[in-house]
Design a protein around this motif. Structure first.
Motif, mmCIF file in Angstrom:
data_model
loop_
_atom_site.group_PDB
_atom_site.id
_atom_site.type_symbol
_atom_site.label_atom_id
_atom_site.label_comp_id
_atom_site.label_asym_id
_atom_site.label_seq_id
_atom_site.Cartn_x
_atom_site.Cartn_y
_atom_site.Cartn_z
ATOM 1 N N LEU A 122 -10.218 -35.016 -34.795
ATOM 2 C CA LEU A 122 -11.246 -35.560 -33.904
ATOM 3 C C LEU A 122 -11.462 -34.678 -32.685
ATOM 4 C CD1 LEU A 122 -10.302 -39.345 -33.981
ATOM 5 C CD2 LEU A 122 -12.236 -38.256 -35.136
ATOM 6 N N THR A 123 -10.384 -34.194 -32.117
ATOM 7 C CA THR A 123 -10.526 -33.373 -30.910
ATOM 8 C C THR A 123 -11.090 -31.993 -31.226
ATOM 9 O OG1 THR A 123 -8.192 -32.714 -31.052
ATOM 10 C CG2 THR A 123 -8.721 -34.593 -29.641
ATOM 11 N N SER A 124 -11.134 -31.638 -32.499
ATOM 12 C CA SER A 124 -11.749 -30.373 -32.893
ATOM 13 C C SER A 124 -13.268 -30.468 -33.013
ATOM 14 C CB SER A 124 -11.166 -29.903 -34.233
ATOM 15 O OG SER A 124 -9.800 -29.586 -34.101
ATOM 16 N N LEU A 125 -13.785 -31.686 -33.018
ATOM 17 C CA LEU A 125 -15.236 -31.851 -33.088
ATOM 18 C C LEU A 125 -15.897 -31.287 -31.826
ATOM 19 C CD1 LEU A 125 -15.441 -35.523 -34.431
ATOM 20 C CD2 LEU A 125 -16.199 -33.466 -35.655
ATOM 21 N N PRO A 126 -17.036 -30.628 -31.966
ATOM 22 C CA PRO A 126 -17.697 -30.038 -30.795
ATOM 23 C C PRO A 126 -18.622 -31.006 -30.067
ATOM 24 C CG PRO A 126 -18.879 -29.426 -32.771
ATOM 25 C CD PRO A 126 -17.690 -30.232 -33.227
ATOM 26 N N TYR A 127 -18.732 -32.238 -30.546
ATOM 27 C CA TYR A 127 -19.711 -33.177 -30.005
ATOM 28 C C TYR A 127 -19.260 -33.803 -28.688
ATOM 29 C CZ TYR A 127 -21.007 -33.085 -34.986
ATOM 30 O OH TYR A 127 -21.329 -32.709 -36.256
ATOM 31 N N GLN A 128 -20.231 -34.411 -28.017
ATOM 32 C CA GLN A 128 -19.929 -35.201 -26.839
ATOM 33 C C GLN A 128 -20.966 -36.315 -26.709
ATOM 34 O OE1 GLN A 128 -20.125 -32.913 -23.242
ATOM 35 N NE2 GLN A 128 -22.025 -31.888 -23.805
ATOM 36 N N GLY A 129 -20.711 -37.262 -25.834
ATOM 37 C CA GLY A 129 -21.655 -38.333 -25.585
ATOM 38 C C GLY A 129 -21.965 -39.150 -26.825
ATOM 39 N N GLN A 130 -23.222 -39.539 -26.964
ATOM 40 C CA GLN A 130 -23.629 -40.427 -28.041
ATOM 41 C C GLN A 130 -23.401 -39.812 -29.422
ATOM 42 O OE1 GLN A 130 -24.704 -43.717 -27.408
ATOM 43 N NE2 GLN A 130 -24.153 -43.791 -29.587
ATOM 44 N N ARG A 131 -23.560 -38.501 -29.522
ATOM 45 C CA ARG A 131 -23.326 -37.848 -30.823
ATOM 46 C C ARG A 131 -21.881 -38.008 -31.242
ATOM 47 N NH1 ARG A 131 -22.811 -37.019 -35.108
ATOM 48 N NH2 ARG A 131 -23.406 -35.307 -36.484
ATOM 49 N N LEU A 132 -20.968 -37.864 -30.322
ATOM 50 C CA LEU A 132 -19.558 -38.059 -30.619
ATOM 51 C C LEU A 132 -19.276 -39.520 -30.945
ATOM 52 C CD1 LEU A 132 -16.651 -37.060 -30.787
ATOM 53 C CD2 LEU A 132 -16.490 -37.292 -28.288
ATOM 54 N N ALA A 133 -19.836 -40.428 -30.168
ATOM 55 C CA ALA A 133 -19.636 -41.852 -30.428
ATOM 56 C C ALA A 133 -20.145 -42.239 -31.809
ATOM 57 C CB ALA A 133 -20.325 -42.683 -29.349
ATOM 58 N N ASP A 134 -21.286 -41.682 -32.209
ATOM 59 C CA ASP A 134 -21.840 -41.986 -33.530
ATOM 60 C C ASP A 134 -20.914 -41.500 -34.638
ATOM 61 O OD1 ASP A 134 -24.038 -43.123 -32.327
ATOM 62 O OD2 ASP A 134 -25.358 -41.390 -32.636
ATOM 63 N N GLU A 135 -20.340 -40.316 -34.465
ATOM 64 C CA GLU A 135 -19.429 -39.783 -35.477
ATOM 65 C C GLU A 135 -18.165 -40.630 -35.569
ATOM 66 O OE1 GLU A 135 -18.508 -37.770 -38.616
ATOM 67 O OE2 GLU A 135 -20.290 -37.151 -37.495
ATOM 68 N N LEU A 136 -17.617 -41.010 -34.428
ATOM 69 C CA LEU A 136 -16.428 -41.865 -34.425
ATOM 70 C C LEU A 136 -16.716 -43.207 -35.089
ATOM 71 C CD1 LEU A 136 -15.100 -41.279 -30.796
ATOM 72 C CD2 LEU A 136 -14.258 -40.238 -32.908
ATOM 73 N N THR A 137 -17.881 -43.756 -34.791
ATOM 74 C CA THR A 137 -18.252 -45.042 -35.377
ATOM 75 C C THR A 137 -18.379 -44.937 -36.893
ATOM 76 O OG1 THR A 137 -19.389 -45.710 -33.348
ATOM 77 C CG2 THR A 137 -19.986 -46.873 -35.376
ATOM 78 N N ALA A 138 -18.974 -43.860 -37.369
ATOM 79 C CA ALA A 138 -19.111 -43.670 -38.810
ATOM 80 C C ALA A 138 -17.746 -43.557 -39.491
ATOM 81 C CB ALA A 138 -19.951 -42.425 -39.098
ATOM 82 N N LEU A 139 -16.836 -42.798 -38.881
ATOM 83 C CA LEU A 139 -15.493 -42.647 -39.444
ATOM 84 C C LEU A 139 -14.742 -43.976 -39.414
ATOM 85 C CD1 LEU A 139 -14.510 -39.242 -37.798
ATOM 86 C CD2 LEU A 139 -14.957 -39.629 -40.236
ATOM 87 N N TYR A 140 -14.892 -44.706 -38.343
ATOM 88 C CA TYR A 140 -14.208 -45.999 -38.197
ATOM 89 C C TYR A 140 -14.747 -47.008 -39.209
ATOM 90 C CZ TYR A 140 -12.466 -50.242 -35.871
ATOM 91 O OH TYR A 140 -11.849 -51.442 -35.590
ATOM 92 N N ARG A 141 -16.049 -47.128 -39.278
ATOM 93 C CA ARG A 141 -16.651 -48.141 -40.148
ATOM 94 C C ARG A 141 -16.378 -47.878 -41.623
ATOM 95 N NH1 ARG A 141 -17.238 -52.238 -36.729
ATOM 96 N NH2 ARG A 141 -18.578 -51.742 -34.964
ATOM 97 N N SER A 142 -16.326 -46.619 -42.002
ATOM 98 C CA SER A 142 -16.127 -46.297 -43.418
ATOM 99 C C SER A 142 -14.654 -46.163 -43.797
ATOM 100 C CB SER A 142 -16.850 -44.990 -43.776
ATOM 101 O OG SER A 142 -16.269 -43.891 -43.079
#
Length: 202
Positions: free
Chosen positions: A62-82
């Motif tokens: 997760l900390t290797s992801l280059p995203y921040q803000g809403q883009r990062l939140a969206d990715e975390l949400t997708a990983l969590y939900r699935s």
């Protein structure tokens, strides 16, 4: 978690290869996240009994992801939900390290985890991120949920600083009900009651 997670992990070539893949292609995390346990194991992390090896590897991904803000939140949400319970726990464990890039945008994941009956998810959710961002009522309810479900308050970040008179009142009511029913009161409730005794109405 401030500790250098990579230093705590056993030598596993797959980890470095996976981290490199995520840095080169962030979308690869959706393929790698579910298979961490298979490649790295699920045993306890040395010197950190509440974490497992797969927890640590998922946080590194997760900390290797280059995203921040809403883009990062969206990715975390997708990983969590699935994800299954272990994958969801990995996302929750990573929130504290991601907080500077994330702000309070992952609070829905914290609230979702606290609403479950999975003690490991609840514990993972109530780290430094939750202590920093949950509002007063949400934090009190989370602590009360831990007391009801038998999760040690030592697992909950920020209790000493965030406990207040209202939380003490809620815990006093809980303790009274337990005592009246002839049941034991968790010992970690008493320090909060004692430290806020003057702000409670007995």
């Amino acid at each position: 978690m401030s500790t250098d997670l990579r230093a705590l992990l056993p030598a596993i070539d797959w980890v470095d290869e996976a981290l490199a893949r995520v840095r080169a292609d962030p979308a690869a995390i959706r393929l790698l996240f579910p298979v961490v346990g298979r490649h790295c194991g699920r045993g306890p992390l040395p010197d950190e009994s509440r974490w497992t090896v797969d927890d640590a590897v998922r946080v590194l991904l997760l900390t290797s992801l280059p995203y921040q803000g809403q883009r990062l939140a969206d990715e975390l949400t997708a990983l969590y939900r699935s994800g299954d319970a272990a994958e969801r726990r990995g996302v929750l464990r990573g929130l504290a390290d991601l907080e500077p890039r994330l702000g309070d945008l992952a609070l829905p994941l914290v609230r979702d985890a606290v609403a479950t009956n999975d003690s490991r998810l609840i514990s993972a959710a109530l780290g430094e991120y939750a202590a920093l961002h949950l509002d007063a009522d949400g934090y009190r309810q989370a602590v009360l949920k831990c007391v009801f479900t038998g999760i040690p308050l030592a697992d909950v970040a920020g209790v000493a600083g965030r406990a207040d008179g209202e939380l003490a009142r809620m815990l006093a009511d809980f303790a009274h009900e337990r005592t009246a029913a002839g049941r034991d009161v968790p010992v970690d409730v008493w320090p909060i009651l004692e430290s806020h005794s003057s702000s409670r109405q007995d």
